[in-house]
Design a protein around this motif. Sequence first.
Motif, PDB file in Angstrom:
ATOM      1  N   THR A 140      -3.695  -2.163  -5.203  1.00  0.00           N
ATOM      2  CA  THR A 140      -3.494  -0.733  -5.426  1.00  0.00           C
ATOM      3  C   THR A 140      -2.772  -0.095  -4.250  1.00  0.00           C
ATOM      4  O   THR A 140      -1.850   0.720  -4.430  1.00  0.00           O
ATOM      5  N   ALA A 141      -3.170  -0.454  -3.041  1.00  0.00           N
ATOM      6  CA  ALA A 141      -2.508   0.089  -1.850  1.00  0.00           C
ATOM      7  C   ALA A 141      -1.053  -0.366  -1.777  1.00  0.00           C
ATOM      8  O   ALA A 141      -0.147   0.434  -1.502  1.00  0.00           O
ATOM      9  N   VAL A 166      -9.739   1.849  -1.328  1.00  0.00           N
ATOM     10  CA  VAL A 166      -8.286   1.732  -1.271  1.00  0.00           C
ATOM     11  C   VAL A 166      -7.764   2.316   0.035  1.00  0.00           C
ATOM     12  O   VAL A 166      -6.854   1.765   0.659  1.00  0.00           O
ATOM     13  N   TYR A 225      -0.513   9.426   0.283  1.00  0.00           N
ATOM     14  CA  TYR A 225      -1.189   8.576  -0.697  1.00  0.00           C
ATOM     15  C   TYR A 225      -2.559   9.177  -0.998  1.00  0.00           C
ATOM     16  O   TYR A 225      -3.440   9.196  -0.154  1.00  0.00           O
ATOM     17  N   THR A 227      -5.969   8.831  -2.763  1.00  0.00           N
ATOM     18  CA  THR A 227      -6.884   7.852  -3.354  1.00  0.00           C
ATOM     19  C   THR A 227      -8.147   8.525  -3.884  1.00  0.00           C
ATOM     20  O   THR A 227      -9.107   7.838  -4.225  1.00  0.00           O
ATOM     21  N   SER A 250      -3.504   7.046  -6.928  1.00  0.00           N
ATOM     22  CA  SER A 250      -4.134   5.999  -7.730  1.00  0.00           C
ATOM     23  C   SER A 250      -5.201   6.587  -8.650  1.00  0.00           C
ATOM     24  O   SER A 250      -5.861   5.844  -9.383  1.00  0.00           O
TER      25      SER A 250
END
Length: 338
Positions: A140-141, A166, A225, A227, A250
């Motif tokens: 996922t990362a 994550v 990002y 998460t 995500s």
Amino acid sequence: MSTSPTSTPTMQALVLASHHGALTPTWLPRPQPDAGQVLVRIHASGVNPLDTKIRAGAAEHAQQPLPAILGMDLAGVVEEVGHGVSRFQVGDEVYGFTGGIGGLQGSLAQYAAVDARLIACKPANVTMREAAALPLVFITAWEGLVDRAKVGSGHKVLVHGGAGGVGHVAVQLARARGADVFATGTAAQAAYIRSIGATPIDYETTSVEAYVNAFTEGKGFDIVYDTVGGPVLDASFLAVRRYSGHVVTSLGWGTHKLAPLSFRGATFSGVFTLLPILTGQFREHHGEIMEQATALAEAGQLKPLLDPTTFTLDTADKAHALLADGCARGKVVVSVLA
């Protein structure tokens, strides 16, 4: 658990028969690897939040019909190799995100026949428990930071939830690729976030405007990002750099206004890590990503944070409860082979 009642090749597994039900110890036939598969003797099974959602019947996107064996991540040893598999041989220590959704057998069992495209050789310098903690979160990362945002040297990266599953891997991955990394968390998480190479930001006491001004001179981060999802994704649209910035999430499940992102001239991507498992397409990329994880771990640039509690198949219910209650202090792993 009891001993095997027959001499026929069998295995012990935990079966979920109905949503909200128990993980029931069950004897099942030991699977045999089909063409393109390997049979893995499972040593450790990683537990992810999605496992608890599937169990509760709250994960329609995961498409796991019941009864089922849960568990998406595994680490173990190759016992048999199916026709056409040349990347692995008997005795190889491997790991990967291999099932537990899409009708595929999960890793809360002694054995699993898995698609060889999904796995890689385990890093030599990590334990089976550590290896089982990595696959889903690392993929996922990687898909967010590398495949979508092309993270690299010179980028200022903000990771929301930098001490999470994550998030803590995303921080290490961005650092390994030369980025200057910042991560949100609580005051209690600051020391850990700092220890993995990021500048901690206390999201409970610091506004988006304040940390954007403090760390980017008001320009915004090159990559954000998310998460966490929800309002944190909305905050991400305000924290990204104008024109060249990129937001990745995500957990983009909600309804969000994209106007703040558009006003900044930035771009946006979503990550759905389950797609190759559910569709059968592009599975080899998951194996390629896991090979990258192995390289980073063996170079000392990647190490998962594990919850210190040891669980076995007999106590896997407690592992699920710990994660569902939000009390885990790192990735939760069930030891299948003592």
